[in-house]
Scaffold this motif. Structure first.
Motif, mmCIF file in Angstrom:
data_model
loop_
_atom_site.group_PDB
_atom_site.id
_atom_site.type_symbol
_atom_site.label_atom_id
_atom_site.label_comp_id
_atom_site.label_asym_id
_atom_site.label_seq_id
_atom_site.Cartn_x
_atom_site.Cartn_y
_atom_site.Cartn_z
ATOM 1 N N GLU A 104 0.771 -1.307 0.139
ATOM 2 C CA GLU A 104 0.058 0.099 -0.178
ATOM 3 C C GLU A 104 0.824 1.172 0.042
ATOM 4 N N ARG A 105 0.345 2.126 -0.664
ATOM 5 C CA ARG A 105 1.242 3.545 -0.579
ATOM 6 C C ARG A 105 0.645 4.554 0.044
ATOM 7 N N ILE A 106 1.419 5.291 0.913
ATOM 8 C CA ILE A 106 1.070 6.275 1.681
ATOM 9 C C ILE A 106 1.518 7.423 1.407
ATOM 10 N N ALA A 107 0.569 8.381 1.301
ATOM 11 C CA ALA A 107 0.846 9.915 1.145
ATOM 12 C C ALA A 107 0.987 10.715 2.475
ATOM 13 N N ILE A 108 2.061 11.482 2.515
ATOM 14 C CA ILE A 108 2.245 12.066 3.752
ATOM 15 C C ILE A 108 2.083 13.726 3.310
ATOM 16 N N GLU A 109 1.377 14.319 4.143
ATOM 17 C CA GLU A 109 0.842 15.844 3.966
ATOM 18 C C GLU A 109 1.647 16.459 4.886
ATOM 19 N N ARG A 110 1.903 17.712 4.426
ATOM 20 C CA ARG A 110 2.620 18.762 5.299
ATOM 21 C C ARG A 110 1.729 20.136 4.972
ATOM 22 N N MET A 111 1.264 20.853 5.941
ATOM 23 C CA MET A 111 0.487 22.016 5.515
ATOM 24 C C MET A 111 -0.573 21.746 4.280
ATOM 25 N N GLY A 112 -1.302 20.462 4.486
ATOM 26 C CA GLY A 112 -2.176 20.409 3.290
ATOM 27 C C GLY A 112 -1.833 20.394 1.891
ATOM 28 N N HIS A 113 -0.587 19.652 1.908
ATOM 29 C CA HIS A 113 0.046 19.277 0.518
ATOM 30 C C HIS A 113 0.846 18.076 0.835
ATOM 31 N N VAL A 114 0.988 17.056 -0.225
ATOM 32 C CA VAL A 114 1.636 16.088 -0.306
ATOM 33 C C VAL A 114 3.130 16.477 -0.291
ATOM 34 N N ALA A 115 3.876 15.954 0.729
ATOM 35 C CA ALA A 115 5.259 16.302 0.752
ATOM 36 C C ALA A 115 6.121 15.077 0.452
#
Length: 204
Positions: free
Chosen positions: A36-47
């Motif tokens: 599974e792929r996990i997207a990590i957000e910072r301040m509402g954007h994928v970082a």
């Protein structure tokens, strides 16, 4: 909202914020290892993103591909559990497109292999089909009032959007058809000079 973020979220449903990622990194690693792929957000954007080793190999194989064969090989890679990285129909479509582009315009059916009908010692009708491009079809000639030879015909094709052309033995090319679904037809096309209908070729 950032369009790119929408695109990522449409594929990657598991989105975590950066604080959660810092506190639960081991959990994210286990999840990614399972494919599974996990997207990590910072301040509402994928970082950043955490992906499986297979997904990383997939990305690097695309990035490092030096030719079409290597790119197609990358598109055929799968996750550890056997899931394809891209839709199978997409990979198949790309392979067909590459094969056609490499070959360029070429005869895909020698209509001389078709079933001819003779009149007065001359072929006036050919019927053909059961090909990977043409399911069924026929071409025949007639004579206009002024003695002009006219050509008529229809083709039931497997891919109606594929450009097709008939090449006659006098060098004349017919590539304008009336389209009705998978059936392409033409009527009363003047023929410039003598032709041998049985040696007509279909090209794309």
């Amino acid at each position: 909202m950032d369009v790119r973020l929408l695109q990522v979220r449409s594929v990657t449903k598991n989105v975590k914020n950066s604080r959660y990622a810092r506190q639960n990194f081991a959990e994210l690693l286990d999840t990614a290892t399972g494919g599974e792929r996990i997207a990590i957000e910072r301040m509402g954007h994928v970082a950043a993103a955490v992906v499986s080793p297979a997904a990383l190999l997939f990305l690097e194989s695309i990035e490092c591909a030096e030719n079409v064969d290597q790119l197609l090989a990358a598109l055929s890679l799968k996750e550890a559990d056997g899931r394809p990285m891209v839709r199978p129909d997409l990979g198949a479509s790309l392979m067909i497109a590459v094969r056609e582009r490499r070959g360029g315009p070429r005869g895909i059916m020698e209509l001389s292999r078709a079933v001819p009908t003779h009149r007065d010692g001359k072929v006036v009708l050919i019927e053909f089909g059961d090909d990977d491009a043409i399911q069924d079809g026929s071409i025949h000639t007639s004579t206009g009032r002024d003695g002009q030879t006219l050509l008529h015909g229809w083709l039931e094709v497997t891919a109606p959007d594929r450009p097709l052309a008939l090449e006659l033995t006098n060098g004349q090319r017919i590539d304008t058809f009336e389209r009705n679904g998978n059936v392409l037809s033409f009527q009363r096309v003047p023929v410039n000079g003598d032709i041998e209908l049985e040696f007509t070729k279909l090209r794309y």
